[in-house]
Design a protein around this motif. Structure first.
Motif, PDB file in Angstrom:
ATOM      1  N   ASP A   2      -1.615  -0.824  -4.074  1.00 27.19           N
ATOM      2  CA  ASP A   2      -1.202  -1.924  -4.943  1.00 27.19           C
ATOM      3  C   ASP A   2      -0.172  -2.842  -4.298  1.00 27.19           C
ATOM      4  O   ASP A   2       0.180  -3.877  -4.859  1.00 27.19           O
ATOM      5  CB  ASP A   2      -0.614  -1.363  -6.240  1.00 27.19           C
ATOM      6  CG  ASP A   2       0.638  -0.533  -5.994  1.00 27.19           C
ATOM      7  OD1 ASP A   2       0.745   0.050  -4.891  1.00 27.19           O
ATOM      8  OD2 ASP A   2       1.490  -0.459  -6.891  1.00 27.19           O
ATOM      9  N   ARG A   3       0.281  -2.497  -3.062  1.00 30.55           N
ATOM     10  CA  ARG A   3       1.440  -3.236  -2.550  1.00 30.55           C
ATOM     11  C   ARG A   3       1.418  -3.515  -1.049  1.00 30.55           C
ATOM     12  O   ARG A   3       1.802  -4.597  -0.621  1.00 30.55           O
ATOM     13  CB  ARG A   3       2.695  -2.433  -2.904  1.00 30.55           C
ATOM     14  CG  ARG A   3       3.982  -3.027  -2.381  1.00 30.55           C
ATOM     15  CD  ARG A   3       5.147  -2.250  -2.903  1.00 30.55           C
ATOM     16  NE  ARG A   3       6.424  -2.755  -2.430  1.00 30.55           N
ATOM     17  CZ  ARG A   3       7.607  -2.269  -2.784  1.00 30.55           C
ATOM     18  NH1 ARG A   3       7.659  -1.249  -3.629  1.00 30.55           N
ATOM     19  NH2 ARG A   3       8.716  -2.784  -2.297  1.00 30.55           N
ATOM     20  N   LYS A  45      -3.450  -2.252   0.524  1.00 27.29           N
ATOM     21  CA  LYS A  45      -3.856  -3.427  -0.244  1.00 27.29           C
ATOM     22  C   LYS A  45      -4.615  -4.389   0.663  1.00 27.29           C
ATOM     23  O   LYS A  45      -5.619  -4.984   0.266  1.00 27.29           O
ATOM     24  CB  LYS A  45      -2.618  -4.111  -0.833  1.00 27.29           C
ATOM     25  CG  LYS A  45      -2.927  -5.354  -1.653  1.00 27.29           C
ATOM     26  CD  LYS A  45      -1.650  -5.965  -2.227  1.00 27.29           C
ATOM     27  CE  LYS A  45      -1.964  -7.189  -3.066  1.00 27.29           C
ATOM     28  NZ  LYS A  45      -0.711  -7.791  -3.622  1.00 27.29           N
TER      29      LYS A  45
END
Length: 501
Positions: A105-106, A144
């Motif tokens: 997610d990052r 990601k």
């Protein structure tokens, strides 16, 4: 990125790859463009057993002034709390994923896809290499955004270092709030190797910006032309392979001939073809797998590593060139290569002509005198005239290799192995293929060779006791157990499990 949090960047690099320079560039980039920056590093062990982790945090100075204080920046990256990970080699990217520094997610992961094999991979009894395809796939799923290509090759093509390529890829990724001009100004402020660094930076930046940040599929190798050696004896061997063996096996047989001429002479390569002629005469209907695998392992076994072979390999021009290239030695610089050597009495006796070696082994005072001088290892500088001539003298012992006790022992083992393959092939070709693969256990020299030979004896002894009742998968499991543990503990446990001890 969270605007209330620092920008968090982790760099994983090996010794000599400029990880510290890359971290300093990022700090300089931030400090010259309105950011408070901090960098820390935790060095690894012996360069390749553990890579150095550099960690950088950047925090906007304007926000700090607005808050009326100074930010407290962390000293080490935390799992799940890193924005960018830069890895100088594919295994280091895998380590970052394993540590939890890369999150889906990052994290933007920027990594080179070339490999520098770890000590654990190189010292494994079998093929200890980690599958690069699996590493790429795990990293792709974990990140990601995953930017990857062979950055070592890109650095070499531009005459620069991999840190400049990583810096360019980072700029091209667009995950930091800085322009290309600001990145390039940082390189220029460094003042060292600016022109090649900017070339490497620009190539990586444009590659990422164009969306070609992944390695192109490999180009198929062109078919090799048939060798046409001038030496009449070598030419006769090539013609023999082309005349007497099927086309599917000729490439591996020609490579075996080349290796064994290099190892000993044309007559020795002829012995290799004599042995392979008997294997091909078995007429096993398996698409040539048994013959090709036997050829490969036979060539390896017949070119076993003794002290003469090791000395010859250490004094080759190609080795000096390779070390010079790997160390990045420039014109006018002096290169020194130090070899740590600790020959045992057994290895010395195996290098001498058979009668002399047996006499020294069984002697009294002469044996003790040699053992006294070999008790401690010594360092030989191959790049010096004295050290080079010393090793060339040891390499010259290859001329009487056929008379040594080691040669007789290895040939007896080879003949027994080939006989087992032939006998097994008449009953169970699949099991014969596994017998051929057992040669993988015999490798190296000194203690490594002794341990491998001991495990080979255990495996082959179990196969002989079981006979045709042994399933091919069982022999494969025994071999894999021997390759997994050089001391033989796993192998003995498995032998006991199958009641083959």
């Amino acid at each position: 990125m969270n605007p209330t949090q620092p920008i968090k960047i982790a760099i994983l690099a090996m010794g000599g790859e400029g990880g510290g320079v890359l971290a300093d560039w990022i700090v300089d980039l931030g400090e010259h463009n309105g950011y408070i920056a901090q960098t820390t590093s935790v060095p690894g062990v012996a360069q390749r057993t553990g890579a150095t982790i550099y960690y950088v945090e950047l925090y906007p100075e304007a926000r700090a002034n607005a808050d009326g204080g100074r930010p407290v920046l962390a000293l080490m990256p935390l799992p799940g709390d890193v924005d960018v990970v830069l890895a100088s080699e594919l295994m280091e990217a895998g380590r970052a994923v394993q540590r939890g520094l890369v999150t889906q997610d990052r994290t933007t992961l920027v990594a080179s896809t070339h490999r520098v094999y770890s000590i654990a991979e190189k010292s494994a009894m079998g093929d200890g290499r980690v599958d690069s395809t699996q590493l790429v796939e795990h990293a792709r799923k974990a990140a990601k955004h995953f930017i990857r290509f062979d950055m070592a090759q890109a650095a070499e093509q531009s005459g620069s270092v991999i840190s400049a390529v990583l810096f360019g890829a980072l700029a091209g990724a667009g995950v930091l709030p800085f322009s290309r001009a600001q990145f390039e100004a940082t390189v220029e402020r460094g003042g060292v190797g600016v022109k090649p660094s900017l070339k490497a930076f620009g190539g990586a930046f444009e590659r990422v910006q164009s969306g070609s940040e992944q390695d192109a599929p490999p180009t198929p190798l062109p078919a090799r032309a048939a060798p046409a050696p001038r030496h009449p004896q070598v030419r006769a061997l090539v013609e023999r392979v082309q005349r007497d063996f099927p086309a599917s096996s000729q490439a591996i047989l020609l490579e075996g001939v080349r290796r064994l001429i290099d190892y000993q002479d044309t007559a020795y390569a002829g012995t290799f073809l004599d042995r392979m002629r008997e294997i091909h005469a078995l007429r096993v209907d398996d698409g040539g797998r048994l013959a090709q695998n036997t050829a490969r392992h036979l060539a390896l076994w017949m070119s076993y590593e003794d002290t003469a072979r090791v000395a010859a390999l250490k004094t080759r021009t190609t080795r000096f060139d390779r070390v010079r290239d790997e160390a990045g030695v420039q014109s006018g610089q002096v290169m020194a290569i130090n070899e740590y050597m600790h020959p045992r009495l057994q290895e010395i006796c195996e290098t001498l002509p058979g009668a002399l070696g047996r006499w020294l082994t069984n002697s009294g005072a002469p044996r003790r005198l040699v053992e006294r001088f070999t008790r401690k290892g010594r360092v030989v500088q191959t790049s010096s005239i004295h050290g080079f001539l010393l090793l060339r003298g040891v390499a010259a012992a290859a001329r009487w290799r056929r008379s040594t006790t080691r040669f007789a022992e290895e040939n007896q083992l080879i003949e027994h192995w080939l006989e087992r393959i032939a006998q097994t092939a008449a009953i169970n070709p699949a099991l014969a293929l596994e017998v051929a693969e057992c040669q993988r256990l015999v490798k190296g020299y000194s203690d490594t060779h002794e341990r491998g030979l001991r495990n080979y004896g255990l495996v082959m002894g179990a196969a002989q006791r079981a006979g045709s009742a042994m399933a091919p998968a069982t022999l494969r499991e025994l071999r894999d157990a021997a390759l997994a543990d050089e001391h033989g503990h796993k192998l003995r446990d498995m032998l006991a499990r199958y009641a083959l001890a």
